[in-house]
Write a protein that holds these residues in place. Structure first.
Motif, PDB file in Angstrom:
ATOM      1  N   GLY A   6     -13.780 -44.170   9.913  1.00 13.72           N
ATOM      2  CA  GLY A   6     -14.942 -44.474  10.738  1.00 13.72           C
ATOM      3  C   GLY A   6     -14.741 -44.064  12.179  1.00 13.72           C
ATOM      4  O   GLY A   6     -15.631 -43.467  12.796  1.00 13.72           O
ATOM      5  N   VAL A   7     -13.572 -44.351  12.723  1.00 15.36           N
ATOM      6  CA  VAL A   7     -13.293 -43.999  14.111  1.00 15.36           C
ATOM      7  C   VAL A   7     -13.226 -42.486  14.281  1.00 15.36           C
ATOM      8  O   VAL A   7     -13.739 -41.934  15.262  1.00 15.36           O
ATOM      9  N   SER A   8     -12.611 -41.792  13.325  1.00 13.08           N
ATOM     10  CA  SER A   8     -12.506 -40.340  13.430  1.00 13.08           C
ATOM     11  C   SER A   8     -13.874 -39.678  13.326  1.00 13.08           C
ATOM     12  O   SER A   8     -14.139 -38.683  14.015  1.00 13.08           O
ATOM     13  N   THR A   9     -14.758 -40.248  12.484  1.00 13.63           N
ATOM     14  CA  THR A   9     -16.111 -39.697  12.383  1.00 13.63           C
ATOM     15  C   THR A   9     -16.848 -39.811  13.711  1.00 13.63           C
ATOM     16  O   THR A   9     -17.491 -38.857  14.178  1.00 13.63           O
ATOM     17  N   LEU A  10     -16.763 -40.974  14.336  1.00 12.89           N
ATOM     18  CA  LEU A  10     -17.419 -41.163  15.624  1.00 12.89           C
ATOM     19  C   LEU A  10     -16.788 -40.276  16.695  1.00 12.89           C
ATOM     20  O   LEU A  10     -17.485 -39.768  17.577  1.00 12.89           O
ATOM     21  N   ALA A  11     -15.478 -40.092  16.632  1.00 11.38           N
ATOM     22  CA  ALA A  11     -14.806 -39.229  17.606  1.00 11.38           C
ATOM     23  C   ALA A  11     -15.256 -37.782  17.459  1.00 11.38           C
ATOM     24  O   ALA A  11     -15.454 -37.078  18.456  1.00 11.38           O
ATOM     25  N   ARG A  23     -21.697 -41.220  -5.951  1.00 10.73           N
ATOM     26  CA  ARG A  23     -20.852 -41.490  -4.786  1.00 10.73           C
ATOM     27  C   ARG A  23     -21.370 -42.687  -4.024  1.00 10.73           C
ATOM     28  O   ARG A  23     -22.556 -42.765  -3.705  1.00 10.73           O
ATOM     29  N   ALA A  24     -20.510 -43.576  -3.675  1.00  9.88           N
ATOM     30  CA  ALA A  24     -20.902 -44.799  -2.952  1.00  9.88           C
ATOM     31  C   ALA A  24     -20.714 -44.585  -1.459  1.00  9.88           C
ATOM     32  O   ALA A  24     -19.871 -43.810  -1.022  1.00  9.88           O
ATOM     33  N   ARG A  25     -21.499 -45.321  -0.706  1.00 13.70           N
ATOM     34  CA  ARG A  25     -21.421 -45.249   0.748  1.00 13.70           C
ATOM     35  C   ARG A  25     -20.318 -46.180   1.231  1.00 13.70           C
ATOM     36  O   ARG A  25     -20.265 -47.339   0.848  1.00 13.70           O
ATOM     37  N   SER A  26     -19.474 -45.687   2.125  1.00 12.22           N
ATOM     38  CA  SER A  26     -18.359 -46.464   2.662  1.00 12.22           C
ATOM     39  C   SER A  26     -18.652 -46.905   4.073  1.00 12.22           C
ATOM     40  O   SER A  26     -19.532 -46.370   4.741  1.00 12.22           O
ATOM     41  N   PRO A  27     -17.921 -47.898   4.589  1.00 14.19           N
ATOM     42  CA  PRO A  27     -18.145 -48.342   5.961  1.00 14.19           C
ATOM     43  C   PRO A  27     -17.880 -47.273   6.991  1.00 14.19           C
ATOM     44  O   PRO A  27     -18.327 -47.397   8.131  1.00 14.19           O
ATOM     45  N   SER A  28     -17.179 -46.213   6.634  1.00  9.34           N
ATOM     46  CA  SER A  28     -16.915 -45.157   7.598  1.00  9.34           C
ATOM     47  C   SER A  28     -18.087 -44.227   7.773  1.00  9.34           C
ATOM     48  O   SER A  28     -18.113 -43.444   8.714  1.00  9.34           O
ATOM     49  N   ASP A  29     -19.084 -44.285   6.883  1.00  7.92           N
ATOM     50  CA  ASP A  29     -20.242 -43.415   6.977  1.00  7.92           C
ATOM     51  C   ASP A  29     -21.242 -44.013   7.962  1.00  7.92           C
ATOM     52  O   ASP A  29     -22.227 -44.651   7.588  1.00  7.92           O
TER      53      ASP A  29
END
Length: 334
Positions: free
Chosen positions: A249-254, A327-333
């Motif tokens: 999640g953090v890497s996606t936002l970064a 595919r399920a949605r994860s908290p990082s999405d």
């Protein structure tokens, strides 16, 4: 025999007859032949070609996103409306770059310069404002998770869309309304015919929006980490699983924020310190990465979304891949 071969040059000036050497004769004759200036060659700046190519890619890519959202009635949630707004803004920006290239070499006039620069400024302003609106929407969807899916959220989304497009159109109309440097070259910015003050206001506004987006994404990271921790506790996940989910999640936002800053920050800072006297190559070198942001936006915000992916596959082949549907949605999405 030699006298018969003499050319009658009585129609030449007398001084040329006196100096009747072959060189002088040929010079005299050529002086009477009308000289036709060669047509000026159309020299195309390679940077303009690159910008036009970038605009073409932007237009094609974002046209697909606009078409998908427009044709699919299921994609009417606030998130998809904002993604559609971003795609529409980038689409208009790409069209503006193409029109600017055409007008610059085929239809040069002050009116076309004002219209094209107004379209480009309004489109890129709407694109940046749409990115800010998407950030606000993501923050609200996490902070007010229980009440997010309500009519109030839809109303707030429409208000944001009206405000951001209204403000962007007004900014784009400023050069046409008279706030330009066509009459006073000394007030020009790095992009003619925008004035230095106009470019400075746009740059400062961008820095303020970037600071707000940074603050919102920091809050989103905190919420994502807290949610991931709670999910890990409820399902008795291992600490490593919680760490991996949070890191994603953090890497996606970064990546989202870093890409935005890397594309727009060079041109923003350059617009603040430079003016029309600086070499144009610096303007091209900083403006081109800013256009790349409109190329990357569909990949980050649209094509990564599962619902848009499903709609895209339905339009292309009329089916949805099983790997995508399961595919399920994860908290990082986020």
């Amino acid at each position: 025999m030699n006298e018969d071969r003499k050319v009658n040059l009585s129609w030449l000036p007398q001084d040329h007859l006196e100096a009747s050497s072959p060189e002088n004769v040929s010079t005299a004759i050529s002086s009477l032949i009308p000289v036709v200036d060669p047509e000026p060659e159309l020299i195309v700046n390679p940077w303009d070609i690159v910008l036009c190519t970038s605009g073409t890619l932007i237009s094609c890519e974002n046209a697909i996103v606009v078409l998908i959202i427009f044709q699919n009635p299921n994609l009417r949630a606030p998130m998809f409306l904002l993604i559609g707004s971003l795609a529409l803004a980038d689409l208009l920006a790409g069209i503006g770059l193409i029109i600017n290239f055409i007008f610059a070499y085929l239809l040069q006039s002050e009116a076309t310069k004002l219209v094209t620069i107004g379209l480009i400024v309004a489109s890129f302003s709407a694109s940046v404002c749409s990115l800010l609106a998407i950030t606000v929407d993501r923050y609200l969807s996490l902070y007010y998770a229980l009440t997010y899916n309500s009519e109030r959220t839809v109303t707030f989304t429409y208000i944001m869309l009206i405000l951001l497009w209204g403000a962007s159109i007004c900014i784009g109309l400023l050069p046409i309304m008279g706030w330009n440097c066509l009459k006073d070259e000394s007030t020009c910015s790095v992009i003619r015919p925008l004035t230095k003050n106009n470019a400075a206001i746009l740059s400062v506004s961008f820095l303020l929006m970037f600071a707000l987006m940074l603050q919102l994404y920091i809050q989103i990271c905190k919420i994502v980490m807290r949610h991931a921790h709670q999910i890990a506790l409820q399902h008795h996940f291992l600490a490593t699983s919680h760490y991996v989910t949070t890191r994603k999640g953090v890497s996606t936002l970064a990546i989202i924020l870093g890409t935005f800053a890397a594309c727009w920050m060079p041109f923003t800072l350059y617009s603040l310190i430079a003016d029309y006297t600086y070499p144009s190559i610096y303007t091209y070198a900083t403006l081109l990465p800013a256009t790349y942001n409109s190329i990357i936006n569909p990949v980050i915000y649209a094509f990564r979304n599962q619902e848009i992916q499903k709609a895209f596959w339905l339009i292309c082949c009329g089916c949805i891949p099983s790997s995508l549907s399961q595919r399920a949605r994860s908290p990082s999405d986020v």
